[in-house]
Motif scaffolding. Structure first.
Motif, PDB file in Angstrom:
ATOM      1  N   PRO A 120      -3.609   7.810  12.546  1.00 44.71           N
ATOM      2  CA  PRO A 120      -3.596   7.872  11.073  1.00 44.71           C
ATOM      3  C   PRO A 120      -2.679   8.947  10.508  1.00 44.71           C
ATOM      4  O   PRO A 120      -2.274   8.863   9.342  1.00 44.71           O
ATOM      5  CB  PRO A 120      -5.063   8.165  10.730  1.00 44.71           C
ATOM      6  CG  PRO A 120      -5.838   7.675  11.906  1.00 44.71           C
ATOM      7  CD  PRO A 120      -4.973   7.954  13.093  1.00 44.71           C
ATOM      8  N   GLY A 123       1.807   8.210   9.949  1.00 53.55           N
ATOM      9  CA  GLY A 123       2.458   7.508   8.851  1.00 53.55           C
ATOM     10  C   GLY A 123       1.543   6.438   8.303  1.00 53.55           C
ATOM     11  O   GLY A 123       0.418   6.240   8.791  1.00 53.55           O
ATOM     12  N   SER A 124       2.016   5.716   7.293  1.00 55.76           N
ATOM     13  CA  SER A 124       1.203   4.676   6.679  1.00 55.76           C
ATOM     14  C   SER A 124       1.145   3.442   7.576  1.00 55.76           C
ATOM     15  O   SER A 124       1.934   3.292   8.520  1.00 55.76           O
ATOM     16  CB  SER A 124       1.793   4.274   5.323  1.00 55.76           C
ATOM     17  OG  SER A 124       3.044   3.627   5.492  1.00 55.76           O
ATOM     18  N   GLU A 125       0.216   2.560   7.269  1.00 56.09           N
ATOM     19  CA  GLU A 125       0.099   1.308   8.017  1.00 56.09           C
ATOM     20  C   GLU A 125       1.407   0.528   7.959  1.00 56.09           C
ATOM     21  O   GLU A 125       1.878  -0.014   8.968  1.00 56.09           O
ATOM     22  CB  GLU A 125      -1.047   0.473   7.442  1.00 56.09           C
ATOM     23  CG  GLU A 125      -1.229  -0.872   8.114  1.00 56.09           C
ATOM     24  CD  GLU A 125      -2.298  -1.714   7.438  1.00 56.09           C
ATOM     25  OE1 GLU A 125      -2.585  -2.810   7.955  1.00 56.09           O
ATOM     26  OE2 GLU A 125      -2.837  -1.275   6.397  1.00 56.09           O
ATOM     27  N   GLU A 126       2.012   0.470   6.767  1.00 59.32           N
ATOM     28  CA  GLU A 126       3.257  -0.275   6.606  1.00 59.32           C
ATOM     29  C   GLU A 126       4.377   0.346   7.428  1.00 59.32           C
ATOM     30  O   GLU A 126       5.168  -0.361   8.060  1.00 59.32           O
ATOM     31  CB  GLU A 126       3.653  -0.316   5.124  1.00 59.32           C
ATOM     32  CG  GLU A 126       2.726  -1.139   4.237  1.00 59.32           C
ATOM     33  CD  GLU A 126       1.423  -0.438   3.931  1.00 59.32           C
ATOM     34  OE1 GLU A 126       1.342   0.802   4.162  1.00 59.32           O
ATOM     35  OE2 GLU A 126       0.480  -1.114   3.476  1.00 59.32           O
ATOM     36  N   GLN A 127       4.464   1.675   7.436  1.00 59.04           N
ATOM     37  CA  GLN A 127       5.508   2.354   8.209  1.00 59.04           C
ATOM     38  C   GLN A 127       5.324   2.126   9.704  1.00 59.04           C
ATOM     39  O   GLN A 127       6.290   1.882  10.431  1.00 59.04           O
ATOM     40  CB  GLN A 127       5.496   3.856   7.893  1.00 59.04           C
ATOM     41  CG  GLN A 127       5.972   4.209   6.495  1.00 59.04           C
ATOM     42  CD  GLN A 127       5.762   5.676   6.190  1.00 59.04           C
ATOM     43  OE1 GLN A 127       4.808   6.302   6.658  1.00 59.04           O
ATOM     44  NE2 GLN A 127       6.666   6.253   5.390  1.00 59.04           N
ATOM     45  N   GLN A 128       4.082   2.196  10.176  1.00 58.41           N
ATOM     46  CA  GLN A 128       3.810   1.998  11.593  1.00 58.41           C
ATOM     47  C   GLN A 128       4.171   0.576  12.032  1.00 58.41           C
ATOM     48  O   GLN A 128       4.844   0.377  13.048  1.00 58.41           O
ATOM     49  CB  GLN A 128       2.338   2.286  11.893  1.00 58.41           C
ATOM     50  CG  GLN A 128       1.949   3.742  11.724  1.00 58.41           C
ATOM     51  CD  GLN A 128       0.438   3.931  11.744  1.00 58.41           C
ATOM     52  OE1 GLN A 128      -0.308   3.000  11.977  1.00 58.41           O
ATOM     53  NE2 GLN A 128      -0.007   5.152  11.491  1.00 58.41           N
ATOM     54  N   CYS A 154      -1.645  -0.613  14.214  1.00 58.08           N
ATOM     55  CA  CYS A 154      -1.366   0.199  13.027  1.00 58.08           C
ATOM     56  C   CYS A 154      -2.678   0.576  12.364  1.00 58.08           C
ATOM     57  O   CYS A 154      -3.581  -0.255  12.254  1.00 58.08           O
ATOM     58  CB  CYS A 154      -0.469  -0.569  12.060  1.00 58.08           C
ATOM     59  SG  CYS A 154       0.999  -1.299  12.835  1.00 58.08           S
ATOM     60  N   LYS A 156      -5.310   1.611   9.414  1.00 59.29           N
ATOM     61  CA  LYS A 156      -5.553   1.423   7.990  1.00 59.29           C
ATOM     62  C   LYS A 156      -6.011   2.742   7.386  1.00 59.29           C
ATOM     63  O   LYS A 156      -6.747   3.501   8.022  1.00 59.29           O
ATOM     64  CB  LYS A 156      -6.607   0.341   7.759  1.00 59.29           C
ATOM     65  CG  LYS A 156      -6.114  -1.059   8.115  1.00 59.29           C
ATOM     66  CD  LYS A 156      -7.127  -2.100   7.713  1.00 59.29           C
ATOM     67  CE  LYS A 156      -6.582  -3.512   7.955  1.00 59.29           C
ATOM     68  NZ  LYS A 156      -5.431  -3.817   7.077  1.00 59.29           N
ATOM     69  N   PRO A 157      -5.583   3.051   6.162  1.00 60.62           N
ATOM     70  CA  PRO A 157      -5.984   4.320   5.545  1.00 60.62           C
ATOM     71  C   PRO A 157      -7.478   4.344   5.256  1.00 60.62           C
ATOM     72  O   PRO A 157      -8.083   3.301   4.997  1.00 60.62           O
ATOM     73  CB  PRO A 157      -5.169   4.346   4.249  1.00 60.62           C
ATOM     74  CG  PRO A 157      -4.893   2.908   3.944  1.00 60.62           C
ATOM     75  CD  PRO A 157      -4.747   2.233   5.278  1.00 60.62           C
ATOM     76  N   GLU A 159     -10.881   4.587   3.275  1.00 60.08           N
ATOM     77  CA  GLU A 159     -11.249   4.168   1.928  1.00 60.08           C
ATOM     78  C   GLU A 159     -12.764   4.019   1.872  1.00 60.08           C
ATOM     79  O   GLU A 159     -13.421   3.955   2.907  1.00 60.08           O
ATOM     80  CB  GLU A 159     -10.571   2.845   1.560  1.00 60.08           C
ATOM     81  CG  GLU A 159     -10.890   1.712   2.509  1.00 60.08           C
ATOM     82  CD  GLU A 159     -10.096   0.454   2.195  1.00 60.08           C
ATOM     83  OE1 GLU A 159     -10.727  -0.609   2.061  1.00 60.08           O
ATOM     84  OE2 GLU A 159      -8.860   0.532   2.094  1.00 60.08           O
TER      85      GLU A 159
END
Length: 445
Positions: A120, A123-128, A154, A156-157, A159
């Motif tokens: 985590p 980087g972000s999920e999208e970047q990974q 990847c 997930k952030p 939440e």
């Protein structure tokens, strides 16, 4: 072979962490779908699954009840091994298996736990997933051959945890739905958010729902467009031209797995012509959660044909679904058909059709699964397999919770809609109040 989803769970002392040669306590679970290279295989008799010409606008494609079949037989005869970033290897255990997917379980080597824990922060999920930040990469070896494609896990952030998340089947043709009822999708989502569903995950096949869903925030709706294309152009074409419901079971599994660790319950609500209702809580805002937190019925249900309570053999329950969450695989919500003569001047589908069938659809024919994400096993369109570990299955009495299916939206289909039931009318004002201002579009016949 396509990996639909992946997650990590605790497995100390259990398969696949029972190997005495290792001290592994975590398992990597992979949801995989395998098919032949050249063709799309369907499960079900295509000769009896053809859509009637008068239903093409509603259903699309050529086939209705046949779904894209998973080639589990080829996979089961192969020795599958997971190769982790450290170079350590663990043999995969296969199961549960179904017509639509297989779960592969590999123990996670202890030397790879730290790299996974740091994911985590990379980087972000999208970047990974795009290769712009480090991901946790795993490779598979099948019968001695290492697959060329590397899996990137990847993160997930974090939440807030949701209580109930609702999933759609892969939808299509938003323009056609909007031309029929310009507010249908918005009313469907807002109705259930008002009732107590906390989040929707909406799938489509053609990117047509992007504009329709724009009024909703990311806190309310997750949008997964072009789902079949995630598999291949072959499956995208099959879903577009032959059977839009080809990958419905795989979308169900994807939704359930994507909410593991982030939601308590995942409900398969399929499409905007299905509305939940409970005589026990009426239309009071947010009260759906009560059916989970409080004992809703005195006995678990098991296959009652007439909608009445029937005790599951040896499984009396005095607790709630939430209290028994860890030992429950999920629950089933029975379907009741709505239709009959349409009400003139109706502002929404729940005003337009107020007649229902006197009986619910027969048990096992079509029900709506409410899944416990870790215990439900594999989705099976109208139910789920479980994991074979003795978890509880609950079936709601229709007075406690039911799914009202408005089958007469496009043409008259309900032949036994003879009972007037306008109970949902009490929620119409609050649903209408959430429509965009100055939007006076009405139902089109």
């Amino acid at each position: 072979m396509h990996v639909i989803a992946a997650s990590v769970r605790w497995c100390e002392g259990e398969v696949p962490c029972a190997d005495p040669d290792y001290d592994d306590v975590l398992a990597l679970e992979l949801l995989v779908f395998s098919s032949s290279i050249g063709t799309v295989e369907y499960m079900g008799a295509q000769s009896v699954a053809r859509i009637l010409p008068e239903d093409r606008q509603r259903a699309g494609g050529l086939l209705a009840d046949a779904h894209c079949q998973h080639d589990s037989s080829t996979l089961v005869v192969q020795k599958v091994t997971c190769i982790f970033p450290s170079g350590a290897e663990r043999q995969a255990h296969q199961g549960p298996q179904g017509h639509w997917a297989t779960i592969l379980q590999c123990a996670l080597p202890m030397e790879d736990e730290e790299a996974l824990a740091q994911l985590p922060e990379s980087g972000s999920e999208e970047q990974q997933c795009a290769g712009q930040a480090p991901a946790f990469e795993v490779r598979l070896r099948l019968s001695g051959v290492v697959l060329e494609k590397t899996m990137k896990l990847c993160s997930k952030p974090p939440e807030p945890r949701r209580r109930i998340v609702a999933c759609s089947q892969p939808l299509f043709g938003a323009g056609g739905l909007q031309s029929r009822d310009p507010h249908l999708v918005h009313d469907w989502i807002n109705f259930h958010l008002e009732l107590g569903v906390e989040h929707f995950q909406i799938y489509d096949l053609d990117d047509s729902f992007k504009e329709v869903l724009e009024p909703f925030s990311s806190e309310q709706v997750t949008y997964v467009p072009l789902f079949a294309r995630r598999f291949s152009e072959k499956f995208h074409a099959a879903s577009r031209d032959t059977n839009p419901y080809c990958l419905s079971p795989q979308a169900q599994d994807h939704c359930v797995w994507s909410w593991r660790g982030r939601a308590d319950w995942v409900l398969q609500l399929t499409s905007p012509d299905v509305f939940l209702w409970s005589s026990a809580i009426g239309g009071l805002p947010g009260r759906l959660i009560e059916l989970l937190d409080e004992p809703a019925e005195r006995e678990a249900l098991h296959g009652a044909e007439d909608g009445t309570s029937a005790p599951e053999a040896g499984r009396p329950t005095t607790g709630s679904l939430q209290a028994e969450w860890e030992i429950t695989e999920g629950a089933l919500v029975r379907q009741v058909e709505f239709g009959g003569p349409p009400v003139p001047g109706a502002r929404s589908v729940i005003e337009r059709f107020v007649w229902r069938d006197k009986m619910p659809i027969q048990v096992g024919t079509y029900e709506f699964p409410l899944a416990q994400p870790w215990n439900c096993g594999l989705m099976n369109v109208v139910n789920f397999t479980g994991r074979g570990l003795g978890h509880k299955l609950f079936r709601f009495n229709i007075e406690t919770l039911r799914a009202d299916h408005y089958v007469d939206m496009f043409r008259q289909r309900c032949k036994r809609c003879t009972i007037r039931d306008a109970a949902k009318q009490r929620m119409v004002p609050s649903v209408l109040a959430q429509r965009p201002e100055n939007d006076s579009r009405t139902w089109s016949d």
